[in-house]
Motif scaffolding. Structure first.
Motif, PDB file in Angstrom:
ATOM      1  N   LEU A 342      26.381  55.134  80.651  1.00 52.51           N
ATOM      2  CA  LEU A 342      26.568  55.420  79.904  1.00 52.51           C
ATOM      3  C   LEU A 342      25.679  56.362  79.106  1.00 52.51           C
ATOM      4  O   LEU A 342      24.949  55.856  78.424  1.00 52.51           O
ATOM      5  N   ARG A 343      25.797  57.985  79.088  1.00 53.12           N
ATOM      6  CA  ARG A 343      24.335  58.613  78.484  1.00 53.12           C
ATOM      7  C   ARG A 343      24.487  57.988  76.299  1.00 53.12           C
ATOM      8  O   ARG A 343      26.079  58.114  76.268  1.00 53.12           O
ATOM      9  N   THR A 344      23.066  58.113  75.975  1.00 53.99           N
ATOM     10  CA  THR A 344      22.791  57.803  75.028  1.00 53.99           C
ATOM     11  C   THR A 344      21.843  59.180  74.059  1.00 53.99           C
ATOM     12  O   THR A 344      21.583  59.168  72.869  1.00 53.99           O
ATOM     13  N   ASP A 345      21.362  59.637  74.556  1.00 54.77           N
ATOM     14  CA  ASP A 345      20.698  60.696  74.084  1.00 54.77           C
ATOM     15  C   ASP A 345      21.344  61.733  73.623  1.00 54.77           C
ATOM     16  O   ASP A 345      21.256  62.612  73.123  1.00 54.77           O
ATOM     17  N   LEU A 346      23.052  62.092  73.397  1.00 52.96           N
ATOM     18  CA  LEU A 346      23.592  63.273  73.160  1.00 52.96           C
ATOM     19  C   LEU A 346      23.673  62.927  71.987  1.00 52.96           C
ATOM     20  O   LEU A 346      24.362  64.383  71.310  1.00 52.96           O
ATOM     21  N   PHE A 347      23.904  61.868  71.342  1.00 54.91           N
ATOM     22  CA  PHE A 347      24.526  61.737  70.464  1.00 54.91           C
ATOM     23  C   PHE A 347      24.235  62.394  69.587  1.00 54.91           C
ATOM     24  O   PHE A 347      22.621  62.301  68.818  1.00 54.91           O
ATOM     25  N   VAL A 348      24.410  63.647  67.607  1.00 58.56           N
ATOM     26  CA  VAL A 348      25.107  64.201  67.066  1.00 58.56           C
ATOM     27  C   VAL A 348      25.403  63.309  66.243  1.00 58.56           C
ATOM     28  O   VAL A 348      26.388  63.797  65.642  1.00 58.56           O
ATOM     29  N   PRO A 349      24.118  62.926  64.621  1.00 57.44           N
ATOM     30  CA  PRO A 349      24.781  62.208  63.649  1.00 57.44           C
ATOM     31  C   PRO A 349      26.339  62.716  62.423  1.00 57.44           C
ATOM     32  O   PRO A 349      25.449  64.238  62.940  1.00 57.44           O
ATOM     33  N   PRO A 350      27.731  62.359  62.429  1.00 59.74           N
ATOM     34  CA  PRO A 350      28.091  63.306  61.846  1.00 59.74           C
ATOM     35  C   PRO A 350      27.138  63.855  60.548  1.00 59.74           C
ATOM     36  O   PRO A 350      26.558  63.915  59.822  1.00 59.74           O
ATOM     37  N   GLN A 351      28.296  65.341  60.469  1.00 55.90           N
ATOM     38  CA  GLN A 351      27.058  66.419  58.963  1.00 55.90           C
ATOM     39  C   GLN A 351      27.966  66.414  58.548  1.00 55.90           C
ATOM     40  O   GLN A 351      29.959  66.268  58.481  1.00 55.90           O
ATOM     41  N   GLY A 352      28.643  66.752  56.887  1.00 55.79           N
ATOM     42  CA  GLY A 352      28.982  67.423  55.992  1.00 55.79           C
ATOM     43  C   GLY A 352      30.067  67.859  56.020  1.00 55.79           C
ATOM     44  O   GLY A 352      29.437  69.030  56.866  1.00 55.79           O
ATOM     45  N   ALA A 353      30.868  68.312  55.517  1.00 51.69           N
ATOM     46  CA  ALA A 353      32.136  69.594  55.108  1.00 51.69           C
ATOM     47  C   ALA A 353      31.577  71.004  55.383  1.00 51.69           C
ATOM     48  O   ALA A 353      31.746  71.540  55.693  1.00 51.69           O
ATOM     49  N   GLN A 354      30.262  70.764  54.301  1.00 52.90           N
ATOM     50  CA  GLN A 354      29.472  72.082  54.256  1.00 52.90           C
ATOM     51  C   GLN A 354      28.705  72.365  55.237  1.00 52.90           C
ATOM     52  O   GLN A 354      28.550  73.425  55.684  1.00 52.90           O
ATOM     53  N   LEU A 355      28.271  71.695  55.909  1.00 51.74           N
ATOM     54  CA  LEU A 355      26.632  71.525  57.223  1.00 51.74           C
ATOM     55  C   LEU A 355      28.058  72.659  58.019  1.00 51.74           C
ATOM     56  O   LEU A 355      27.656  72.935  59.028  1.00 51.74           O
ATOM     57  N   ARG A 356      29.726  71.625  58.550  1.00 55.00           N
ATOM     58  CA  ARG A 356      30.462  71.542  59.573  1.00 55.00           C
ATOM     59  C   ARG A 356      31.182  73.773  59.465  1.00 55.00           C
ATOM     60  O   ARG A 356      31.443  74.037  60.584  1.00 55.00           O
ATOM     61  N   LEU A 357      30.606  73.892  58.327  1.00 53.36           N
ATOM     62  CA  LEU A 357      30.656  75.480  57.940  1.00 53.36           C
ATOM     63  C   LEU A 357      29.380  76.970  59.045  1.00 53.36           C
ATOM     64  O   LEU A 357      30.389  77.796  59.551  1.00 53.36           O
ATOM     65  N   PHE A 358      28.570  75.848  59.341  1.00 54.41           N
ATOM     66  CA  PHE A 358      27.490  77.121  59.921  1.00 54.41           C
ATOM     67  C   PHE A 358      27.288  76.518  60.987  1.00 54.41           C
ATOM     68  O   PHE A 358      27.356  75.610  61.694  1.00 54.41           O
TER      69      PHE A 358
END
Length: 358
Positions: A342-358
């Motif tokens: 399985l791939r591990t290089d695509l991981f993106v840390p969770p973003q806060g509520a404000q960042l997910r608006l953009f």
């Protein structure tokens, strides 16, 4: 003759009090219900209860050299499937509960799991590796239909493109194909469905509340049609009870489209051994001694072998025989020992509520 205290439809034939941790023996409180079993021929129906658990973290770390993952999540403690052989049963003793009937009827749910996971994946320096679900208790046991904790965990892993593996005995995993299929397309998910026996009469006592084998194999087919890598796990192989079915299970796995298979001989750690013996006496009294003798032959003369590596395969002539049969049948159906990466290089840390608006 069947014991009068056995709860039909449950796995464990008894509810002996744990003693490994010097915990106090529970005493009757004097209520008239305590004497009910003395008055009736059969015990009252055993009801399943669920207690909310609020852990501070949700990722369990593993350093065992013979286990193919270093982290896992268990959405639930205890398992209603009631598999008599379950090696996780002793964990209920930590809570002064019996690894017997308590394990399969007094369950714990962790509704904060997704939020805890999000927080742990957000930590600076977190390095992703496949997250294993179903390594202790089943993430798709019956209470998941209402609590949906496993699904909430999958949603976080999908959002962060974090790799995961799932092991289950339930066809309920197909409910989450809408999440798993896109992840699998990116090399982020695979599933192992455990099939222990194709014989309904055996399954009804061995794992009484788990879905029938035909439903699990149908789930494998649905997963594969959705493009999700799916294995069949013959876990465990119970000598004298299910070992004669190894070739038949592998044939059924191939017909369902599984990409591979693996097996694990039955393990009987701590309180599981006496529970398993009692189960044999109840359901297979004609061969109970024979089964235990073969298990001890597999386990170096003991009921259980806790040593790394040999605990997963056993040792001696019986272990060699099962391994040889499995190897020959696997080759016949085109199964190889190659494991999916399985791939591990695509991981993106969770973003806060404000960042997910953009």
């Amino acid at each position: 003759m069947s014991r009068p205290d056995v709860h039909h439809g449950r796995g464990a034939p008894e509810n002996r009090t744990p003693t490994r941790f010097n915990l106090p023996v529970r005493e009757a409180d004097g209520d008239w219900l305590d004497a009910r079993e003395d008055l009736d021929e059969a015990p009252p129906p055993l009801r399943t209860t669920v207690t909310v658990e609020r852990p501070k973290t949700i990722i369990a770390r593993n350093v065992s050299p013979d286990v193919g993952f270093d982290r896992s999540i268990n959405p639930y403690r205890g398992c209603e499937h009631g598999c008599i052989y379950c090696f996780a049963r002793p964990t209920h003793a930590f809570h002064d509960l019996s690894p017997g009937l308590d394990f399969e009827s007094k369950l714990f749910a962790k509704p904060d799991a997704a939020a805890l996971l999000r927080a742990e994946l957000s930590k600076r320096g977190y390095v992703p590796r496949p997250m294993a679900l179903g390594t202790n208790t089943d993430p798709y046991q019956p209470i998941e239909a209402r609590w949906k904790i496993t699904r909430s965990i999958l949603e976080v892993l999908a959002e962060t493109r974090h790799p995961l593996t799932i092991t289950t005995k339930s066809d309920r995993v197909t409910r989450d194909i809408d999440i798993l299929a896109p992840m699998a397309a990116e090399g982020l998910a695979c599933v192992a469905v455990s099939v222990t026996s194709l014989t309904p009469a055996i399954s009804r006592t061995l794992e009484p509340r788990a879905p029938a084998a035909r439903k699990r194999l149908a789930a494998v087919k649905m997963l594969r049609e959705a493009g999700i890598p799916a294995y069949v796990a013959i876990a465990p192989v119970v000598p004298g009870i299910t070992d004669h079915e190894v070739e038949h299970i592998l044939e059924a796995a191939a017909q369902a489209g599984a990409i591979g298979a693996f097996y694990i001989p039955v393990r009987l750690p701590h309180e599981v051994a006496p529970l398993f013996r009692a189960w044999l006496d109840e359901h297979f009294p004609d061969r109970a001694d024979k089964v235990m003798n073969i298990i001890r032959a597999l386990r170096g003369g003991r009921d259980n072998d806790p040593d790394f590596f040999t605990r997963m395969r056993g040792s001696g002539p019986w272990a060699d025989l099962i391994a040889t049969r499995f190897k020959i049948a696997s080759a016949k159906h085109g199964f190889t020992r190659e494991k999916i990466s399985l791939r591990t290089d695509l991981f993106v840390p969770p973003q806060g509520a404000q960042l997910r608006l953009f």
